[in-house]
Design an enzyme around this catalytic site. Structure first.
Site, PDB file in Angstrom:
ATOM      1  N   ALA A  27      28.995 -57.916 -28.000  1.00 51.69           N
ATOM      2  CA  ALA A  27      29.181 -56.564 -28.528  1.00 51.69           C
ATOM      3  C   ALA A  27      28.881 -56.452 -30.023  1.00 51.69           C
ATOM      4  O   ALA A  27      28.500 -55.382 -30.504  1.00 51.69           O
ATOM      5  CB  ALA A  27      30.607 -56.100 -28.243  1.00 51.69           C
ATOM      6  N   ARG A  39      36.885 -56.944 -30.307  1.00 49.51           N
ATOM      7  CA  ARG A  39      37.881 -57.744 -31.017  1.00 49.51           C
ATOM      8  C   ARG A  39      37.791 -57.741 -32.534  1.00 49.51           C
ATOM      9  O   ARG A  39      38.641 -58.359 -33.181  1.00 49.51           O
ATOM     10  CB  ARG A  39      37.845 -59.192 -30.497  1.00 49.51           C
ATOM     11  CG  ARG A  39      38.351 -59.256 -29.072  1.00 49.51           C
ATOM     12  CD  ARG A  39      38.253 -60.631 -28.454  1.00 49.51           C
ATOM     13  NE  ARG A  39      38.544 -60.563 -27.034  1.00 49.51           N
ATOM     14  CZ  ARG A  39      37.685 -60.173 -26.099  1.00 49.51           C
ATOM     15  NH1 ARG A  39      36.453 -59.833 -26.437  1.00 49.51           N
ATOM     16  NH2 ARG A  39      38.044 -60.110 -24.836  1.00 49.51           N
ATOM     17  N   ASP A 109      25.258 -51.719 -22.983  1.00 47.15           N
ATOM     18  CA  ASP A 109      24.794 -50.479 -23.617  1.00 47.15           C
ATOM     19  C   ASP A 109      23.298 -50.217 -23.464  1.00 47.15           C
ATOM     20  O   ASP A 109      22.819 -49.141 -23.861  1.00 47.15           O
ATOM     21  CB  ASP A 109      25.174 -50.472 -25.106  1.00 47.15           C
ATOM     22  CG  ASP A 109      24.659 -51.701 -25.869  1.00 47.15           C
ATOM     23  OD1 ASP A 109      23.620 -52.265 -25.476  1.00 47.15           O
ATOM     24  OD2 ASP A 109      25.294 -52.086 -26.865  1.00 47.15           O
ATOM     25  N   HIS A 124      27.164 -58.425 -17.629  1.00 44.81           N
ATOM     26  CA  HIS A 124      28.250 -57.492 -17.304  1.00 44.81           C
ATOM     27  C   HIS A 124      27.744 -56.123 -16.864  1.00 44.81           C
ATOM     28  O   HIS A 124      28.496 -55.149 -16.897  1.00 44.81           O
ATOM     29  CB  HIS A 124      29.210 -57.367 -18.503  1.00 44.81           C
ATOM     30  CG  HIS A 124      29.940 -58.656 -18.782  1.00 44.81           C
ATOM     31  ND1 HIS A 124      30.509 -58.954 -19.994  1.00 44.81           N
ATOM     32  CD2 HIS A 124      30.187 -59.728 -17.978  1.00 44.81           C
ATOM     33  CE1 HIS A 124      31.079 -60.156 -19.921  1.00 44.81           C
ATOM     34  NE2 HIS A 124      30.885 -60.646 -18.721  1.00 44.81           N
ATOM     35  N   CYS A 132      27.322 -44.145  -6.125  1.00 41.76           N
ATOM     36  CA  CYS A 132      28.371 -43.658  -5.237  1.00 41.76           C
ATOM     37  C   CYS A 132      28.921 -44.857  -4.459  1.00 41.76           C
ATOM     38  O   CYS A 132      28.155 -45.666  -3.930  1.00 41.76           O
ATOM     39  CB  CYS A 132      27.798 -42.613  -4.273  1.00 41.76           C
ATOM     40  SG  CYS A 132      28.965 -42.211  -2.958  1.00 41.76           S
ATOM     41  N   CYS A 153      30.438 -38.145  -6.102  1.00 38.37           N
ATOM     42  CA  CYS A 153      29.094 -38.007  -5.547  1.00 38.37           C
ATOM     43  C   CYS A 153      28.861 -36.570  -5.087  1.00 38.37           C
ATOM     44  O   CYS A 153      29.706 -35.979  -4.409  1.00 38.37           O
ATOM     45  CB  CYS A 153      28.954 -38.976  -4.371  1.00 38.37           C
ATOM     46  SG  CYS A 153      27.347 -38.917  -3.578  1.00 38.37           S
ATOM     47  N   THR A 194      29.308 -62.473 -30.579  1.00 39.33           N
ATOM     48  CA  THR A 194      30.270 -62.616 -29.488  1.00 39.33           C
ATOM     49  C   THR A 194      31.410 -63.528 -29.907  1.00 39.33           C
ATOM     50  O   THR A 194      31.187 -64.539 -30.576  1.00 39.33           O
ATOM     51  CB  THR A 194      29.603 -63.144 -28.197  1.00 39.33           C
ATOM     52  OG1 THR A 194      30.629 -63.493 -27.261  1.00 39.33           O
ATOM     53  CG2 THR A 194      28.706 -64.348 -28.437  1.00 39.33           C
ATOM     54  N   SER A 195      32.606 -63.154 -29.488  1.00 41.42           N
ATOM     55  CA  SER A 195      33.782 -63.971 -29.816  1.00 41.42           C
ATOM     56  C   SER A 195      33.871 -65.174 -28.874  1.00 41.42           C
ATOM     57  O   SER A 195      34.696 -66.050 -29.069  1.00 41.42           O
ATOM     58  CB  SER A 195      35.049 -63.129 -29.729  1.00 41.42           C
ATOM     59  OG  SER A 195      35.155 -62.560 -28.435  1.00 41.42           O
ATOM     60  N   ASN A 217      27.867 -65.236 -36.362  1.00 41.57           N
ATOM     61  CA  ASN A 217      28.962 -64.324 -36.060  1.00 41.57           C
ATOM     62  C   ASN A 217      29.810 -64.127 -37.305  1.00 41.57           C
ATOM     63  O   ASN A 217      29.930 -65.022 -38.129  1.00 41.57           O
ATOM     64  CB  ASN A 217      29.835 -64.920 -34.932  1.00 41.57           C
ATOM     65  CG  ASN A 217      30.518 -63.854 -34.115  1.00 41.57           C
ATOM     66  OD1 ASN A 217      29.862 -62.942 -33.631  1.00 41.57           O
ATOM     67  ND2 ASN A 217      31.829 -63.938 -33.975  1.00 41.57           N
TER      68      ASN A 217
HETATM   69  P1  CNA Z   1      33.984 -59.132 -28.912  1.00 42.01           P
HETATM   70  O1  CNA Z   1      35.034 -60.010 -28.335  1.00 42.01           O
HETATM   71  O2  CNA Z   1      34.402 -57.794 -29.397  1.00 42.01           O
HETATM   72  O3  CNA Z   1      33.350 -59.970 -30.125  1.00 42.01           O
HETATM   73  C1  CNA Z   1      32.380 -59.411 -30.965  1.00 42.01           C
HETATM   74  C2  CNA Z   1      32.095 -60.408 -32.083  1.00 42.01           C
HETATM   75  O4  CNA Z   1      31.026 -59.888 -32.853  1.00 42.01           O
HETATM   76  C3  CNA Z   1      33.280 -60.622 -33.012  1.00 42.01           C
HETATM   77  O5  CNA Z   1      33.607 -62.005 -33.057  1.00 42.01           O
HETATM   78  C4  CNA Z   1      32.769 -60.132 -34.389  1.00 42.01           C
HETATM   79  O6  CNA Z   1      33.122 -61.011 -35.435  1.00 42.01           O
HETATM   80  C5  CNA Z   1      31.280 -60.127 -34.234  1.00 42.01           C
HETATM   81  N1  CNA Z   1      30.633 -59.023 -34.949  1.00 42.01           N
HETATM   82  C6  CNA Z   1      30.877 -57.698 -34.839  1.00 42.01           C
HETATM   83  N2  CNA Z   1      30.047 -56.986 -35.607  1.00 42.01           N
HETATM   84  C7  CNA Z   1      29.282 -57.900 -36.277  1.00 42.01           C
HETATM   85  C8  CNA Z   1      28.250 -57.783 -37.259  1.00 42.01           C
HETATM   86  N3  CNA Z   1      27.818 -56.583 -37.685  1.00 42.01           N
HETATM   87  N4  CNA Z   1      27.692 -58.927 -37.748  1.00 42.01           N
HETATM   88  C9  CNA Z   1      28.109 -60.159 -37.307  1.00 42.01           C
HETATM   89  N5  CNA Z   1      29.093 -60.323 -36.372  1.00 42.01           N
HETATM   90  C10 CNA Z   1      29.654 -59.198 -35.872  1.00 42.01           C
HETATM   91  O7  CNA Z   1      32.775 -58.922 -27.911  1.00 42.01           O
HETATM   92  P2  CNA Z   1      32.160 -59.934 -26.826  1.00 42.01           P
HETATM   93  O8  CNA Z   1      30.818 -59.416 -26.522  1.00 42.01           O
HETATM   94  O9  CNA Z   1      32.319 -61.340 -27.205  1.00 42.01           O
HETATM   95  O10 CNA Z   1      33.126 -59.682 -25.580  1.00 42.01           O
HETATM   96  C11 CNA Z   1      32.623 -59.517 -24.341  1.00 42.01           C
HETATM   97  C12 CNA Z   1      32.925 -58.126 -23.760  1.00 42.01           C
HETATM   98  C13 CNA Z   1      32.756 -57.003 -24.725  1.00 42.01           C
HETATM   99  C14 CNA Z   1      31.920 -57.853 -22.699  1.00 42.01           C
HETATM  100  O11 CNA Z   1      32.571 -57.731 -21.482  1.00 42.01           O
HETATM  101  C15 CNA Z   1      31.221 -56.535 -23.047  1.00 42.01           C
HETATM  102  O12 CNA Z   1      30.899 -55.787 -21.910  1.00 42.01           O
HETATM  103  C16 CNA Z   1      32.191 -55.841 -23.922  1.00 42.01           C
HETATM  104  N6  CNA Z   1      31.690 -54.789 -24.820  1.00 42.01           N
HETATM  105  C17 CNA Z   1      30.376 -54.428 -24.853  1.00 42.01           C
HETATM  106  C18 CNA Z   1      29.950 -53.438 -25.733  1.00 42.01           C
HETATM  107  C19 CNA Z   1      28.478 -53.060 -25.774  1.00 42.01           C
HETATM  108  O13 CNA Z   1      27.816 -53.120 -24.745  1.00 42.01           O
HETATM  109  N7  CNA Z   1      27.945 -52.712 -26.941  1.00 42.01           N
HETATM  110  C20 CNA Z   1      30.856 -52.803 -26.589  1.00 42.01           C
HETATM  111  C21 CNA Z   1      32.210 -53.184 -26.516  1.00 42.01           C
HETATM  112  C22 CNA Z   1      32.606 -54.180 -25.631  1.00 42.01           C
END
Ligand code: CNA
Length: 244
Positions: A27, A39, A109, A124, A132, A153, A194-195, A217
């Protein structure tokens, strides 16, 4: 200890000599496009809702509390005006230049494809696809966004489900197989935004046995010590300085 600029130069060298890069994204790559992650400090998990967001985006909640599910989903997960940012575009350029085997993403997204990436493994699913639950009729994200209350639907009145993997649901086998094959064939794996705490997605990076594991990250992750190159920074301080 290397400075950020030194690390960016090392990353540029890795990209220059790479043959098959795979990007593994979360994300965080879409926050610069205005879509909140889960997060980070300003992510969805820090907002105050009647229920914790993890619970809202779970299968049992979707079934038992559809009104609250759809209210949260339409408000927070359907960011249909968002545009890809430099980071998405860089990954797409790498693929066009023949350097990347594609993107394995946890994002839902659709911004990787909007940026021009063609090989995208959506672990995901995607908010852009909705079906539907009875007859399988496809519905667009716009249909969902413009529906009032619980979208149903038009043909049979049954409930619609987004093609998004909710907590408690399994991932698609063909998508996982494709993602693993790409990661196994890569000589460079760049993990970003990603976290790395959501499984089984995060565990897929263990299939990498290539030359360089790069992790970019802003916050710490449980895999930081596994990275050959760790860049703890915002993407806006990294990607404008890189070229394909
Ligand atoms: P997360 O757990 O929210 O981690 C996001 C990570 O990105 C964090 O560790 C931040 O430090 C880092 N981060 C955020 N912005 C920046 C930036 N500008 N520069 C550098 N680092 C940055 O999200 P994950 O993807 O790890 O978690 C998985 C979930 C989130 C999945 O199931 C997704 O479907 C879900 N999700 C997706 C979206 C989307 O599609 N955009 C939005 C919100 C959640």
């Amino acid at each position: 200890m290397s400075t950020l600029d030194e690390k960016i130069s090392q990353l540029q060298e890795i990209i220059d000599s790479a043959k098959h890069i795979v990007f593994f994204t979360g994300a965080g790559v879409s926050t610069d496009s205005g879509i909140p992650d889960f997060r980070s400090q300003d992510g969805l998990y820090h907002l105050k809702y009647k229920y914790p967001p993890e619970e809202i985006v779970s299968h049992h909640f979707f079934v038992q509390n559809p009104e609250e599910f759809w209210e949260f989903y339409k408000d927070k997960m359907l960011n249909l005006d968002a545009e890809p940012n430099l980071t998405h575009k860089f990954m797409a350029e790498c693929e066009k230049a023949g350097k990347s085997l594609g993107v394995v993403t946890q994002n839902i997204d659709g911004l990787h494809q909007k940026a021009g990436s063609e090989k995208v493994y959506e672990l995901h699913g995607s908010v852009l696809r909705n079906y539907c639950t009875r007859c399988g009729q496809f519905y667009s994200a716009e249909y969902i966004k413009n529906s009032s209350g619980i979208p149903v639907c038009e043909k049979d009145g049954a409930s619609i489900k987004p093609d998004v993997v909710l907590y408690e649901e399994g991932l698609s086998d063909p998508v996982i197989r494709g993602a693993i094959a790409a990661i196994r064939s890569a000589d460079v794996l760049i993990v970003l935004g990603t976290s790395l705490v959501v499984y089984p997605a995060a565990g897929l990076i263990n299939y990498f046995s290539g030359k360089h594991l790069v992790l970019i990250n802003r916050d710490v992750t449980p895999y930081d010590s596994n990275a050959d190159l760790l860049i703890q920074a915002s993407f806006s301080d990294v990607f404008p300085k890189l070229h394909v």
